[in-house]
Design an enzyme around this catalytic site. Structure first.
Site, PDB file in Angstrom:
ATOM      1  N   ARG A 113      20.365 -10.609 -16.769  1.00 13.34           N
ATOM      2  CA  ARG A 113      18.979 -10.183 -16.960  1.00 13.34           C
ATOM      3  C   ARG A 113      18.853  -8.949 -17.847  1.00 13.34           C
ATOM      4  O   ARG A 113      17.924  -8.845 -18.651  1.00 13.34           O
ATOM      5  CB  ARG A 113      18.328  -9.917 -15.604  1.00 13.34           C
ATOM      6  CG  ARG A 113      18.045 -11.198 -14.867  1.00 13.34           C
ATOM      7  CD  ARG A 113      17.461 -10.946 -13.500  1.00 13.34           C
ATOM      8  NE  ARG A 113      17.059 -12.220 -12.891  1.00 13.34           N
ATOM      9  CZ  ARG A 113      16.573 -12.325 -11.673  1.00 13.34           C
ATOM     10  NH1 ARG A 113      16.426 -11.260 -10.917  1.00 13.34           N
ATOM     11  NH2 ARG A 113      16.225 -13.508 -11.191  1.00 13.34           N
ATOM     12  N   GLU A 136      13.461 -17.357 -13.448  1.00 10.98           N
ATOM     13  CA  GLU A 136      14.644 -17.602 -14.262  1.00 10.98           C
ATOM     14  C   GLU A 136      15.029 -19.079 -14.176  1.00 10.98           C
ATOM     15  O   GLU A 136      15.760 -19.598 -15.017  1.00 10.98           O
ATOM     16  CB  GLU A 136      15.779 -16.718 -13.734  1.00 10.98           C
ATOM     17  CG  GLU A 136      17.009 -16.705 -14.581  1.00 10.98           C
ATOM     18  CD  GLU A 136      17.942 -15.566 -14.177  1.00 10.98           C
ATOM     19  OE1 GLU A 136      17.454 -14.474 -13.837  1.00 10.98           O
ATOM     20  OE2 GLU A 136      19.159 -15.777 -14.191  1.00 10.98           O
ATOM     21  N   LEU A 192       5.851 -12.805 -12.286  1.00 12.04           N
ATOM     22  CA  LEU A 192       7.156 -13.389 -12.563  1.00 12.04           C
ATOM     23  C   LEU A 192       7.099 -14.818 -13.105  1.00 12.04           C
ATOM     24  O   LEU A 192       6.339 -15.653 -12.619  1.00 12.04           O
ATOM     25  CB  LEU A 192       7.973 -13.382 -11.273  1.00 12.04           C
ATOM     26  CG  LEU A 192       9.445 -13.747 -11.428  1.00 12.04           C
ATOM     27  CD1 LEU A 192      10.141 -12.733 -12.318  1.00 12.04           C
ATOM     28  CD2 LEU A 192      10.113 -13.785 -10.059  1.00 12.04           C
ATOM     29  N   PHE A 198      21.959 -20.704 -12.896  1.00 14.06           N
ATOM     30  CA  PHE A 198      21.142 -19.506 -13.078  1.00 14.06           C
ATOM     31  C   PHE A 198      21.905 -18.530 -13.952  1.00 14.06           C
ATOM     32  O   PHE A 198      23.126 -18.648 -14.107  1.00 14.06           O
ATOM     33  CB  PHE A 198      20.855 -18.869 -11.706  1.00 14.06           C
ATOM     34  CG  PHE A 198      19.397 -18.645 -11.426  1.00 14.06           C
ATOM     35  CD1 PHE A 198      18.503 -19.691 -11.428  1.00 14.06           C
ATOM     36  CD2 PHE A 198      18.915 -17.362 -11.137  1.00 14.06           C
ATOM     37  CE1 PHE A 198      17.156 -19.480 -11.143  1.00 14.06           C
ATOM     38  CE2 PHE A 198      17.575 -17.150 -10.854  1.00 14.06           C
ATOM     39  CZ  PHE A 198      16.686 -18.206 -10.857  1.00 14.06           C
ATOM     40  N   HIS A 223      11.107  -5.491 -11.915  1.00  8.79           N
ATOM     41  CA  HIS A 223      11.281  -6.529 -10.918  1.00  8.79           C
ATOM     42  C   HIS A 223      12.054  -6.068  -9.684  1.00  8.79           C
ATOM     43  O   HIS A 223      11.758  -6.489  -8.575  1.00  8.79           O
ATOM     44  CB  HIS A 223      12.027  -7.692 -11.566  1.00  8.79           C
ATOM     45  CG  HIS A 223      12.175  -8.909 -10.695  1.00  8.79           C
ATOM     46  ND1 HIS A 223      11.094  -9.491 -10.083  1.00  8.79           N
ATOM     47  CD2 HIS A 223      13.251  -9.644 -10.345  1.00  8.79           C
ATOM     48  CE1 HIS A 223      11.514 -10.543  -9.388  1.00  8.79           C
ATOM     49  NE2 HIS A 223      12.812 -10.649  -9.513  1.00  8.79           N
ATOM     50  N   GLN A 281      15.717  -2.975 -12.457  1.00 12.22           N
ATOM     51  CA  GLN A 281      15.831  -4.183 -13.274  1.00 12.22           C
ATOM     52  C   GLN A 281      14.503  -4.585 -13.912  1.00 12.22           C
ATOM     53  O   GLN A 281      13.496  -4.725 -13.222  1.00 12.22           O
ATOM     54  CB  GLN A 281      16.316  -5.340 -12.400  1.00 12.22           C
ATOM     55  CG  GLN A 281      16.432  -6.660 -13.151  1.00 12.22           C
ATOM     56  CD  GLN A 281      17.223  -7.677 -12.347  1.00 12.22           C
ATOM     57  OE1 GLN A 281      16.720  -8.262 -11.399  1.00 12.22           O
ATOM     58  NE2 GLN A 281      18.464  -7.876 -12.716  1.00 12.22           N
ATOM     59  N   HIS A 322      12.977  -7.692 -15.240  1.00 11.56           N
ATOM     60  CA  HIS A 322      13.189  -9.130 -15.320  1.00 11.56           C
ATOM     61  C   HIS A 322      12.740  -9.542 -16.714  1.00 11.56           C
ATOM     62  O   HIS A 322      11.659  -9.158 -17.160  1.00 11.56           O
ATOM     63  CB  HIS A 322      12.353  -9.843 -14.255  1.00 11.56           C
ATOM     64  CG  HIS A 322      12.709 -11.289 -14.072  1.00 11.56           C
ATOM     65  ND1 HIS A 322      12.478 -12.227 -15.042  1.00 11.56           N
ATOM     66  CD2 HIS A 322      13.284 -11.946 -13.037  1.00 11.56           C
ATOM     67  CE1 HIS A 322      12.907 -13.416 -14.603  1.00 11.56           C
ATOM     68  NE2 HIS A 322      13.398 -13.263 -13.389  1.00 11.56           N
ATOM     69  N   ARG A 337      21.356  -6.794 -11.155  1.00 11.61           N
ATOM     70  CA  ARG A 337      21.431  -7.853 -10.159  1.00 11.61           C
ATOM     71  C   ARG A 337      21.343  -9.217 -10.811  1.00 11.61           C
ATOM     72  O   ARG A 337      20.537  -9.428 -11.709  1.00 11.61           O
ATOM     73  CB  ARG A 337      20.288  -7.714  -9.146  1.00 11.61           C
ATOM     74  CG  ARG A 337      20.233  -8.848  -8.151  1.00 11.61           C
ATOM     75  CD  ARG A 337      19.219  -8.618  -7.066  1.00 11.61           C
ATOM     76  NE  ARG A 337      17.848  -8.763  -7.486  1.00 11.61           N
ATOM     77  CZ  ARG A 337      17.224  -9.936  -7.698  1.00 11.61           C
ATOM     78  NH1 ARG A 337      17.888 -11.074  -7.549  1.00 11.61           N
ATOM     79  NH2 ARG A 337      15.959  -9.975  -8.043  1.00 11.61           N
TER      80      ARG A 337
END
Lengths: 246, 591
Positions: free
Chosen positions: B290, B259, B256, B126, B355, B240, B242, B390
């Protein structure tokens, strides 16, 4: 070109005022080909009547909140496209077989009790300490029950089930599928503990195998298959007392 | 005022009240009950529907099942670097050390995970994680996590759940929070919860923005309630984006796109077919953090290299259809159903979407205690672990690690303060809170709360975008003042019924959103640098001086105040872990 519009009829019911539910009709713009029934409801709530009540959350078919009856069929409204109904109209009513709280909201408390009764957790004769790491399991072993683990508790199967409609004591499709999911899990040793509930008269034997539950399931769980497998399984256990898999 | 005076309430007592039934709330409730407390969970929607259910990619935990080199130190270093070093380092340390055990526990309770060929929990790569670290089941990890916790809660003795209940005010007695006023969504009836300790697990405030991956519940209730009760908030400028949300169809804009797509090899391209990440982060490319990827997509679009719907292409078609359907089943289905795009054959179109809120209630690292006695917070509503950005996968592990810690601590606190639930509360305070809640029902001509919510979203979208500046932020604050005044006298948008009246509920949600929005704008104004998710066009550089500073938000007699607060330096062993260089991971080792 004139703006496309669509007629949406939705159940309205306020327990404080109404003796029974009625349908109210709304004529709303069908502005984008990708609009779903939930978008239509949100449009009505934001622009026409802020008191229209319904449940929804994720918009992506994973939370299982927005189940309603659309033109007679239980559906997740976030995945029911207006384009599939237009130029016809749409009638949205609450899920069948549950008491109405208000408008399109129904009372689902019953399912929580059913859920608990089938013990949806891994039962081991002896717990391993955490330090011993995970239970080993292969992808093939997961394939045995993967399908039955996809349930999002949306209750469409209960709304479609004629047996549950007549007798709400029936354990019902989702709960039986979940029991099956645990019974088939290679990590679990609790089949015997779940047996009394699923083999009870309100368990699998109530099912008359109409199969509507599997037709309406938005996740391909196929509860009807779980029920039939369980019937077979419990019969074999009865006939062959030594056939119990542990 | 007929409704107000008629509003009676029922009183319900418990040891620990848990607000929210997402991952943190459920894990906290289990911990508190196992510690012997009577626990009551109240949640805004139905059990099992909380936002956690939408999490896709996985749980980050250094279990080194796939990459043997992984360890808590590397996970810690990744988290700190991802957060641009303003994280609470002790939280990041606890998180990295404890998440493997929390994942194993979940597996014990029945959670299904994808497996390695040896039958161990599989871990996928990730963004900005040095090694493959995310335990997952396909791309529906959140569903599995919430189901497992829900079923565990159902069979844990001492936990009760009140569904579709919204808390609208916290009440204190002698400096300690000991009461919470709530309404039942179903019939509008009121409840006063009395408790020894309260665990906030209410999630984030994505509904501040127009385009978000969040659902309607994410209105920042916990942050606002804590603030009103006098608790400190922290890092509120850090929200954040995303990088990959759906851009069309309009109805699902912002939804969403995990990721995991990039984790499984997905490539980002602009309209000219160029893999633009090579200009923004040539080492990590698509698997950069991100904040970096979101800004890169934003820059490409602003430079005129965006896709037809104003985003970037995300392409996984070089993988086999079988691989895609196995690893990313929900994404496959989502695009096919919603956009009629077959992701095994065509690229997706994606753009940044709001996000996650890294900021939130300031908590003690070990106990999740806020600055108000009796008040605990865990998960997205809390702050500290993620700092300025994050990492994917660190949210689900956050819920498990700090949900448990908060549950343990809240239970202990309730036990130590047996009289808290009976301490006197000023009746005038109760009356005032109820009157404020009920008022919109008495204003049939009042403004539509949905319209006001849309305007708040417009303000935040325009004035606190991916790249901010002083003039924009200040103008946004001014507009919020106007909106606050209107929200104070708004109606319900039709319908005076107490039964399941979403317009009335929304009128209350506006107050939470406004607190979160104001805290964001004020904090963003004072952080005069660019760091992590907070980018300023007027201060485009990172200011090293501010690496050791967090901005703390507090309610004062003069209104909302933001002040800088220095953070103690990391102990040497942690600083070492951050500075060390770790062997690069090559995917060939994976199979």
């Amino acid at each position: 070109m004139a703006e496309k519009r669509i007629t949406v009829r939705a159940t309205r019911f306020d327990p404080a005022k109404d003796s029974e539910p009625r349908l109210q009709s709304y004529d709303i713009p069908f502005s984008d080909d990708s609009m779903v029934v939930l978008d239509a409801l949100n449009y009505i709530k934001s622009h026409v009547d802020g008191s229209l009540s319904y449940r929804w959350s994720c918009r992506m078919g994973i939370c299982g909140s927005c189940g309603m009856t659309v033109n007679g069929t239980p559906k997740l409204t976030c995945s029911a496209f207006l384009r599939d109904y237009w130029p016809g109209s749409i009638t949205i009513t609450p899920l069948n077989n549950f008491p109405i709280v208000r408008d399109l909201v129904v009372d689902m408390e019953d399912f929580m009790e059913k859920l608990k009764s089938i013990k949806p957790w891994i039962i081991r004769k002896q717990e391993m300490p955490l330090g011993a790491g995970e239970h080993r399991q292969t992808m093939e072993q997961i394939d045995d029950f993967r399908q039955f683990s996809q349930c999002i508790n949306c209750m469409l199967c209960y709304a479609a089930c004629p047996v549950y409609g007549l007798d709400d004591k029936f354990l019902g499709p989702a709960a039986i599928a979940l029991a099956r999911r645990y019974n088939l899990d290679s990590r679990d040793q609790g089949t015997k503990e779940r047996l009394p509930v699923i083999a009870h008269s309100d368990g699998v034997w109530e099912c008359s195998f109409v199969g509507e539950c599997s037709v309406v399931c938005p996740k391909g769980v196929d509860p009807a298959k779980a029920i039939q497998q369980t019937k077979l399984d419990t019969s074999v256990r009865f006939i062959l007392p030594y056939g119990n898999r542990e | 005022m007929g409704l107000v005076s008629a509003a009676a309430y029922e009183t319900v007592e418990t040891d620990v009240l848990v607000m929210g039934a997402g991952g943190a709330g459920l894990r906290g409730a289990i911990a508190a009950a196992e510690a012997g407390a009577r626990v009551l969970i109240v949640c805004k929607s139905l059990l099992g529907k909380a936002h956690t259910v939408m999490a896709e990619g996985g749980v980050a935990a250094a279990m080194h099942n796939v990459a043997y080199q992984d360890s808590w130190e590397v996970h810690f270093a990744d988290t700190m670097k991802g957060g641009k070093l303003i994280n609470n380092w002790h939280m990041a340390e606890l998180h990295a050390k404890e998440s493997p055990e929390r994942v194993l526990e979940l597996e014990r309770w029945g959670a299904v995970f994808d497996r390695t060929w040896q039958g161990r929990i599989h871990q996928r790569p990730f963004g900005a994680h040095t090694y493959p670290r995310l335990a997952h089941i396909g791309d529906r990890t959140g569903l599995e996590l919430i189901r497992t916790l829900q079923d565990r809660v159902v069979h844990t003795t001492g936990v009760e759940v009140h569904m579709e209940v919204t808390v609208f005010a916290l009440l204190k007695s002698e400096g300690r929070v000991g009461g919470a006023l709530a309404y039942r969504r179903a019939d509008g009836s009121l409840v006063l919860y009395r408790f020894g300790a309260l665990l906030l697990a209410t999630g984030g405030a994505g509904k501040m923005y127009r385009v978000t991956s969040n659902s309607w519940e994410s209105t920042g209730d916990g942050t606002a309630l804590a603030y009103e009760a006098g608790a400190q908030l922290r890092d509120m400028e850090m929200v954040q984006f995303h990088p990959t949300g759906m851009v069309w169809p309009v109805g699902v804009r912002g939804l969403l796109v995990t990721e995991g797509v990039r984790g499984e090899g997905g490539l980002l391209r602009n309209k000219d077919g160029q893999r633009f990440m090579e200009r923004y982060d040539p080492d990590r490319m698509e698997l950069s953090s991100r904040d970096v990827v979101a800004r890169a997509i934003n820059s490409e679009v602003e430079a005129g290299r965006g896709t037809p719907h104003g985003g970037a292409y995300l392409d996984i078609t070089h993988r086999s259809p079988e691989f895609i359907k196995r690893k990313l089943p929900s994404m496959y289905e989502q695009f096919l159903k919603l956009a009629k795009v077959d992701i095994t054959k065509q690229p997706m179109e994606v753009a940044p979407t709001i996000h996650y809120q890294m900021g939130g209630v300031r908590v003690d690292a070990e106990t999740a205690a806020s600055s108000v006695a009796g008040l605990y917070a865990a998960g997205e509503v809390a702050s500290g672990l993620h700092g300025g950005n994050r990492l994917g996968g660190n949210s689900l592990s956050d819920l498990l690690v700090f949900g448990k810690r908060a549950g343990d601590a809240a239970a202990a606190s309730a036990k130590k303060n047996p009289k808290a639930a009976a301490a006197g509360i000023d009746p005038a305070e109760i009356e005032h809170a109820i009157a404020t809640l009920m008022a919109p029902l008495d204003r049939p001509e009042g403004e539509n709360p949905y319209r006001l919510m849309a305007e708040i979203q417009d303000v935040m979208t325009e004035h606190a975008p991916i790249v901010r500046d002083e003039a924009g932020l200040a103008a946004g604050l001014e507009k919020l003042d106007g909106l606050r005044a209107r929200a104070e006298v708004c109606g319900t948008g039709g319908g005076q019924s107490l039964a399941f009246n979403p317009g009335w509920h929304t009128a209350h949600d506006l107050r939470s959103l406004l607190v979160n929005a104001e805290a964001l704008l004020r904090s963003a104004l004072v952080r005069k640098e660019s760091r992590g998710a907070h980018a300023r066009s007027d201060f485009p550089k990172t200011d090293d001086q501010l690496a050791s500073v967090n901005f703390v938000v507090e309610k004062t007699a003069g209104g909302m105040q933001v002040r800088p607060e220095p953070r103690p330096p990391m102990p040497e062993y942690l600083a070492d872990a951050v500075q060390r260089s770790y062997a690069l991971y090559t995917p060939e080792e994976m199979e």
